[in-house]
Design an enzyme around this catalytic site. Sequence first.
Site: not given
Ligand code: NAP
Length: 479
Positions: A404
């Site tokens: 994301d």
């Molecule tokens: P993300 O959008 O959740 O994407 C994570 C990606 O990691 C997934 O598409 C997944 O794809 C991949 N993944 C999972 N396990 C894996 C593994 N073992 N090896 C390799 N890849 C793996 O993560 P992000 O880009 O860090 O974004 C964070 C999201 O969380 C945002 O939407 C944010 O708004 C939300 N959020 C963040 C917080 C905070 O405080 N940081 C709090 C609440 C919400 P595959 O399954 O295809 O591998």
Amino acid sequence: MNELFTVLATAAPEGGTEGGGIASWIDLIYLISAIGFILSLKWLSHPSTARRGVFAGEIGMLLAIVGTLIKTEIVDYRWITLAMIVGAVVGAPIALLIKMTAVPQRTAFSHALGALAAGLVGTAEFYLHGGELSRVIMTAIGFETILGYLTFTGSLMAFGKLQGVLPGKPIIYPGRNVINLSIFGGAALCGLYLVLNPGATFLFPWLIGLSLVFGVLLIMGIGGADMPTVIALLNAYAGLSAAAMGFAINNKLLIVAGALDGTSGLVLSIIMCRAMNRSFTNVLFGGFGATVAKAGEEEERTVRSIHPEEAAQILESAQSVIVVPGYGMAVSQAQHKVRELFDALSRKDIDVRFAIHPVAGRMPGHMNVLLAEAEIPYDKLFDMDEINSDFPQCDVALIVGANDVVNPAARTDKGSPIYGMPILNVDQAQTVMIVKRGMSAGFAGVGNELFFMDKTMMLFGDAKSYIGDVVKELSGVHA
Ligand code: NAP
């Protein structure tokens, strides 16, 4: 910190009975303690000063406890000593043994206990002084108990969702928000009536019961992935409850520390909401995550996938690489392999930097903590605003388990749930490499056009093992 504030409060109320000398010493100790808390918050805001910040907070808390324990109002130390031993026996193993990835639920659990203590202190004050309470003190007790008890059950729910004990999916039903707000309104009305008629003791159990139920219902409707934001908000409630308790029992340090805790929790949740381009109301009442797309369901298009050998060759011929870590790095615990990759590339005089999105991962500072654990130098970590303009000059943007936070739809697709969320502009790099296991969506459940760009290469696999293979290839070339 709230649990300790509460221990302070229950240890002895600040009254005017101390001898003049001791009272002045206590005031001085409390002042230094408050300065310690303020410096702690300031220093915690940067990785290079974070350790100092923790130390300042510890000193502040130690002084607060010492200042409270020397109060002349304490006539018997036995219960206090017992409570401190029990606290240390339970707290030390939690602090030492808890895994970094379990910190959000640990925080939720300790908020629950701190908030329960604040609620109990308010209850004790109410029943001790009953109808003699002034309106001001009754207002403070009302705030303290409502916030304390709703934070208690809310934090337990958040703990359950993060720990996987309760279903992470938001439980939504028609009229949910109206029911929730009515229950909260009922508790607030009880509080208001008690301010006007403190002798109406029959209403106090209703105030407690409605607050407890509201905490459960509020969090039930929020998805597990939103829990970190909710925990920051519950942190704010617990801090405000502690500050109200400070007014109720006339403890100035509790007012200062509770206000610091309350405002810092609020600011953190605002930062998190902004970084996700979500509003408070959307997080609290939106039921986000109830209808996200199923992973990998919709993508049938062709992408370019490469093996670790090719990835190593491309990285080796780059001059500048920006690594973008995300939630997948945390899931796979790939940070140490990422560190090995950093070392291998740095040895070849390739400039490697890290771009940190404020909400990458699932809790504030998630990526900073993991990269610090792997001892990546702090001066190689850059916030989104600092590094975003450097992507066009960078040869390779290497995305490790992020989705994301690099999705260009946030800039271009007005219909996307993440439209407007600030992202890392990896699509402007010369080459984009994405390590992930498949085509699954991230937290927001939306597709990502980045995967299909001509300059993008998909590095399919678990982040830890894929990066490990790339490191082997890089080392093998020079073996
Ligand atoms: P993300 O959008 O959740 O994407 C994570 C990606 O990691 C997934 O598409 C997944 O794809 C991949 N993944 C999972 N396990 C894996 C593994 N073992 N090896 C390799 N890849 C793996 O993560 P992000 O880009 O860090 O974004 C964070 C999201 O969380 C945002 O939407 C944010 O708004 C939300 N959020 C963040 C917080 C905070 O405080 N940081 C709090 C609440 C919400 P595959 O399954 O295809 O591998």
